[in-house]
Motif scaffolding. Structure first.
Motif, PDB file in Angstrom:
ATOM      1  N   MET A   1       0.843  -1.211   0.000  1.00 21.35           N
ATOM      2  CA  MET A   1       0.000   0.000   0.000  1.00 21.35           C
ATOM      3  C   MET A   1       0.871   1.251   0.000  1.00 21.35           C
ATOM      4  O   MET A   1       1.861   1.312   0.723  1.00 21.35           O
ATOM      5  N   LYS A   2       0.508   2.204  -0.814  1.00 24.02           N
ATOM      6  CA  LYS A   2       1.226   3.469  -0.850  1.00 24.02           C
ATOM      7  C   LYS A   2       0.373   4.537  -0.175  1.00 24.02           C
ATOM      8  O   LYS A   2      -0.793   4.708  -0.503  1.00 24.02           O
ATOM      9  N   TYR A   3       0.972   5.233   0.806  1.00 15.98           N
ATOM     10  CA  TYR A   3       0.243   6.285   1.512  1.00 15.98           C
ATOM     11  C   TYR A   3       0.081   7.511   0.609  1.00 15.98           C
ATOM     12  O   TYR A   3       0.901   7.757  -0.276  1.00 15.98           O
ATOM     13  N   ASP A   4      -0.951   8.276   0.888  1.00 13.77           N
ATOM     14  CA  ASP A   4      -1.075   9.561   0.194  1.00 13.77           C
ATOM     15  C   ASP A   4       0.018  10.521   0.653  1.00 13.77           C
ATOM     16  O   ASP A   4       0.602  11.247  -0.156  1.00 13.77           O
ATOM     17  N   PHE A   5       0.281  10.518   1.990  1.00 16.62           N
ATOM     18  CA  PHE A   5       1.271  11.453   2.551  1.00 16.62           C
ATOM     19  C   PHE A   5       2.178  10.752   3.559  1.00 16.62           C
ATOM     20  O   PHE A   5       1.693  10.030   4.433  1.00 16.62           O
ATOM     21  N   PHE A 214      14.352   9.670   9.024  1.00 21.17           N
ATOM     22  CA  PHE A 214      14.039   9.728   7.590  1.00 21.17           C
ATOM     23  C   PHE A 214      15.294   9.581   6.736  1.00 21.17           C
ATOM     24  O   PHE A 214      15.292   8.926   5.698  1.00 21.17           O
ATOM     25  N   PHE A 215      16.414  10.185   7.196  1.00 23.07           N
ATOM     26  CA  PHE A 215      17.610  10.236   6.350  1.00 23.07           C
ATOM     27  C   PHE A 215      18.386   8.927   6.329  1.00 23.07           C
ATOM     28  O   PHE A 215      19.247   8.737   5.480  1.00 23.07           O
ATOM     29  N   GLU A 216      18.103   8.022   7.264  1.00 24.86           N
ATOM     30  CA  GLU A 216      18.807   6.743   7.252  1.00 24.86           C
ATOM     31  C   GLU A 216      18.361   5.863   6.094  1.00 24.86           C
ATOM     32  O   GLU A 216      19.138   5.052   5.601  1.00 24.86           O
ATOM     33  N   GLU A 217      17.078   6.008   5.691  1.00 21.27           N
ATOM     34  CA  GLU A 217      16.577   5.243   4.546  1.00 21.27           C
ATOM     35  C   GLU A 217      15.673   6.137   3.697  1.00 21.27           C
ATOM     36  O   GLU A 217      14.528   5.823   3.437  1.00 21.27           O
ATOM     37  N   ARG A 218      16.253   7.226   3.278  1.00 19.78           N
ATOM     38  CA  ARG A 218      15.465   8.258   2.614  1.00 19.78           C
ATOM     39  C   ARG A 218      14.685   7.720   1.406  1.00 19.78           C
ATOM     40  O   ARG A 218      13.492   7.974   1.269  1.00 19.78           O
ATOM     41  N   GLU A 219      15.364   6.974   0.534  1.00 22.37           N
ATOM     42  CA  GLU A 219      14.703   6.524  -0.696  1.00 22.37           C
ATOM     43  C   GLU A 219      13.541   5.573  -0.395  1.00 22.37           C
ATOM     44  O   GLU A 219      12.491   5.642  -1.030  1.00 22.37           O
ATOM     45  N   ARG A 220      13.740   4.691   0.598  1.00 21.42           N
ATOM     46  CA  ARG A 220      12.655   3.775   0.960  1.00 21.42           C
ATOM     47  C   ARG A 220      11.447   4.539   1.479  1.00 21.42           C
ATOM     48  O   ARG A 220      10.306   4.255   1.099  1.00 21.42           O
ATOM     49  N   TYR A 221      11.697   5.529   2.318  1.00 22.87           N
ATOM     50  CA  TYR A 221      10.567   6.293   2.871  1.00 22.87           C
ATOM     51  C   TYR A 221       9.898   7.151   1.805  1.00 22.87           C
ATOM     52  O   TYR A 221       8.674   7.312   1.804  1.00 22.87           O
TER      53      TYR A 221
END
Length: 366
Positions: A1-5, A214-221
């Motif tokens: 599932m992809k969140y809106d935000f 957030f910055f530890e796995e920026r692309e995943r988040y």
């Protein structure tokens, strides 16, 4: 599932936007690198007292819409902020008002106080102030400046007043009434039961993950959501590519005292330079507490470094220019909303943060 935000940061901006997004039926994930939600308004319960963990926060606004909005989540009490200044053991009311002038000069009428202030300003006429010291002297004269502004300001900024730009003090309100209410706003108070109740209300029913950087796995988040709401440091988002923005930081020394009442007021400012802290906060007075013990906090200003918490943007020319360069980079990030004190590199009062978040949400969802 992809969140809106995906919302990075659970402080007032992030929590308010999350609340409005959920109300519009959007899916939301909030992450925060701290182990609690609420950002700097977080309160810790100590001895039954809500301790303002990151410095005192007094909610005040003239905007009835915002006042009604926050009161829809938690009722606010009638607390009025009336800090006192301690200069080398002598006490003065703040903001500068007829009580202060009586304490300084024993003046009893507005006319007497105005005469002394005008006389002191005229003794050193400064038509174009070159620094904060000259600006303050041209506005209020030497007595108020030396006893109530100079030492406090130099501690707060870690610089001599002669090295600080004049524009930091645009005006110094002189109140020629016996009124110690620090704010002029119509609505003022503290949430009954503490600020956590406000944040809990805003984030009710919303997925929140704490202890997440957030910055530890920026692309995943970033892949988790269609759009990001970012409330962290502006320069960090762009990997400090243009250089580091500067801040002032703070250290807090919390103490539990086995007495009922330490200083009789929520905040006493120490305005002489030799006292290392800028103020002592006694938290129970925010909610008219009757507990048998009390909790006080000494607040020490600090030079900021990357290991310390950023509190106040330094609004000198160097930092303003750099922030404007970063803001141009923001415009290229079409899927990111930047909001709040750190992401906008701007000092905000709480009602202003909420107002900004509501406006951004309104624009987004209309």
């Amino acid at each position: 599932m992809k969140y809106d935000f995906l919302i990075v940061g659970s402080g007032l901006f992030g929590a308010t936007f999350a609340n409005r997004a959920k109300a519009k039926g959007k899916t939301v994930l909030v992450i925060d690198k701290r182990n609690h939600q609420g950002g700097n308004i977080y309160c810790e319960n100590v001895e039954g007292i809500n301790v303002h963990k990151y410095g005192p926060h007094i909610f005040h606004t003239n905007d009835k819409t915002i006042w009604d909005f926050v009161n829809s989540f938690v009722e606010f009490n009638r607390f009025t902020y009336t800090p006192v200044a301690n200069f080398k053991g002598d006490l003065y009311n703040l903001p500068f008002n007829m009580n202060t002038f009586y304490q300084l000069w024993k003046t009893k009428t507005p006319e007497e106080a105005k005469t002394i202030i005008d006389q002191q300003i005229s003794e050193n006429p400064i038509s174009t102030p070159k620094n904060l010291e000259e600006q303050a002297l041209s506005l209020v004269g030497k007595d108020i400046y030396l006893k109530l502004i100079k030492g406090y300001t130099e501690k707060q900024w870690g610089r001599k007043a002669t090295e600080l730009p004049a524009f930091i003090i645009k005006r110094l309100p002189l109140r020629f009434t016996f009124d110690n209410n620090y704010f002029n706003d119509k609505y003022q108070g503290i949430p009954i039961g503490g600020y956590n109740k406000l944040i809990d209300g805003l984030l009710e029913g919303i997925e929140v993950k704490l202890g997440v950087d957030f910055f530890e796995e920026r692309e995943r988040y970033k892949d988790l959501a269609h759009k990001i709401v970012y409330t962290g440091k502006l320069d960090e988002y762009f990997d400090y590519s243009l250089g580091h923005l500067q801040y002032r930081s703070l250290a807090f020394e919390h103490s539990v005292l086995d007495i009922e009442n330490y200083q009789g007021n929520a905040a006493i400012n120490y305005t002489d330079y030799d006292t290392p802290y800028t103020r002592i906060v006694e938290h129970k007075h925010f909610e008219f507490g009757k507990q048998t013990k009390t909790v006080i906090t000494k607040e020490y200003p600090l030079e900021w470094s990357s290991e310390k918490e950023p509190y106040y943007p330094i609004n000198d020319k160097r930092n303003e220019d750099l922030a404007n360069q970063y803001k141009k980079l923001k415009e290229q990030e079409s899927n990111v909303i930047f909001g709040g004190r750190l992401a906008e590199y701007k000092y905000y009062d709480m009602h202003q943060v909420i107002g900004a978040a509501l406006n951004v949400a309104k624009k987004e969802f209309e």
